[in-house]
Design a protein around this motif. Structure first.
Motif, mmCIF file in Angstrom:
data_model
loop_
_atom_site.group_PDB
_atom_site.id
_atom_site.type_symbol
_atom_site.label_atom_id
_atom_site.label_comp_id
_atom_site.label_asym_id
_atom_site.label_seq_id
_atom_site.Cartn_x
_atom_site.Cartn_y
_atom_site.Cartn_z
ATOM 1 N N MET A 52 0.833 -1.207 0.000
ATOM 2 C CA MET A 52 0.000 0.000 0.000
ATOM 3 C C MET A 52 0.868 1.257 0.000
ATOM 4 N N SER A 53 0.452 2.192 -0.718
ATOM 5 C CA SER A 53 1.243 3.428 -0.751
ATOM 6 C C SER A 53 0.421 4.576 -0.160
ATOM 7 N N TRP A 54 1.111 5.624 0.094
ATOM 8 C CA TRP A 54 0.434 6.771 0.705
ATOM 9 C C TRP A 54 -0.185 7.646 -0.382
ATOM 10 N N THR A 55 -1.337 7.247 -0.767
ATOM 11 C CA THR A 55 -2.040 8.064 -1.750
ATOM 12 C C THR A 55 -2.515 9.336 -1.064
ATOM 13 N N ASP A 56 -2.846 10.277 -1.907
ATOM 14 C CA ASP A 56 -3.314 11.549 -1.363
ATOM 15 C C ASP A 56 -4.498 11.310 -0.440
ATOM 16 N N ASP A 57 -5.277 10.392 -0.899
ATOM 17 C CA ASP A 57 -6.475 10.033 -0.174
ATOM 18 C C ASP A 57 -6.176 9.578 1.242
ATOM 19 N N ARG A 58 -5.270 8.634 1.291
ATOM 20 C CA ARG A 58 -4.941 8.015 2.573
ATOM 21 C C ARG A 58 -4.250 8.996 3.497
ATOM 22 N N VAL A 59 -3.420 9.808 2.903
ATOM 23 C CA VAL A 59 -2.738 10.813 3.717
ATOM 24 C C VAL A 59 -3.754 11.754 4.349
ATOM 25 N N GLU A 60 -4.741 12.044 3.564
ATOM 26 C CA GLU A 60 -5.775 12.952 4.071
ATOM 27 C C GLU A 60 -6.477 12.359 5.287
#
Length: 198
Positions: A1-9
């Motif tokens: 899993m990567s830190w998508t903008d979504d997840r970071v948010e």
DNA sequence: CCCTGATTCGC
DNA sequence: GCGAATCAGG
């Protein structure tokens, strides 16, 4: 899993809400709490307090390097000179009355002959805390005195003179004698935290 | 023992 | 940049 903008948010949001790293990780999925914390640091929001005042700068000498790549001797010089004569005082007592519903609390039952202690005007336990306690008692493990361990909630429930008596027994959190819920009513912070600093 | 965040460092 | 391993503490 990567830190998508979504997840970071989501990470930011939850962290801002004071959620624990493990909870955030659980929510995100595919990451460990370590990953979350690491990310939090990299984002520079490790400290939840705003930068208004000077923060007590902690000296982090951290002189001990960690040569994991080289070797892992783990000398572990443990003196272990600990002989703790613990008399093991029995758990605190007073709190039982606090567990009653708010109504009863208002007009505390005064045993005949017992002088009414100085009525603490600020004797209101947050309704939330009480509700929490009630919920918790439903799922309590109902341990007996002998079943209590170092990490079971020692909050007494019921009348000791009855068979309707047990100890909460839920896992305690940090060294405290009670579980989270009971800690909440056991000792009052002194004023309910009403402000959401943010 | 459970949990928390903080830091380091190989990747 | 990432995060497991580790540290440090309640």
């Amino acid at each position: 899993m990567s830190w998508t903008d979504d997840r970071v948010e989501l990470l930011k949001k939850m962290w801002g809400e004071g959620q624990s790293a493990s909870q955030i990780a659980k929510e995100l999925g595919g990451v460990t709490r370590n990953a979350v914390i690491g990310k939090v640091h990299r984002l520079g929001l490790s400290n939840r307090s705003s930068g208004g005042g000077a923060k007590s700068a902690e000296a982090k000498p951290k002189a001990a390097p960690k040569p994991k790549a080289a070797a892992k001797p783990k000398a572990a010089p443990k003196p272990k000179a600990e002989a703790k004569p613990e008399p093991k005082p029995e758990p605190k007592t007073e709190p039982a009355v606090a567990a009653k519903p708010a109504q009863s609390l208002r007009k505390a039952i005064i045993p005949a002959g017992q002088p009414l202690p100085p009525q603490p005007s600020a004797n209101e336990i947050s309704p939330e805390a009480l509700a929490k306690v009630n919920e918790v008692e439903k799922s309590a493990k109902k341990l007996t005195l002998m079943e209590l361990t170092e990490r079971t909630c020692k909050w007494p429930v019921g009348d000791p003179a009855t068979d309707e008596f047990w100890f909460c027994g839920l896992p305690v959190q940090a060294g405290k004698p009670y579980c989270e819920a009971h800690v909440g009513v056991a000792f009052q912070p002194m004023s309910a935290r009403r402000d959401r600093k943010r």
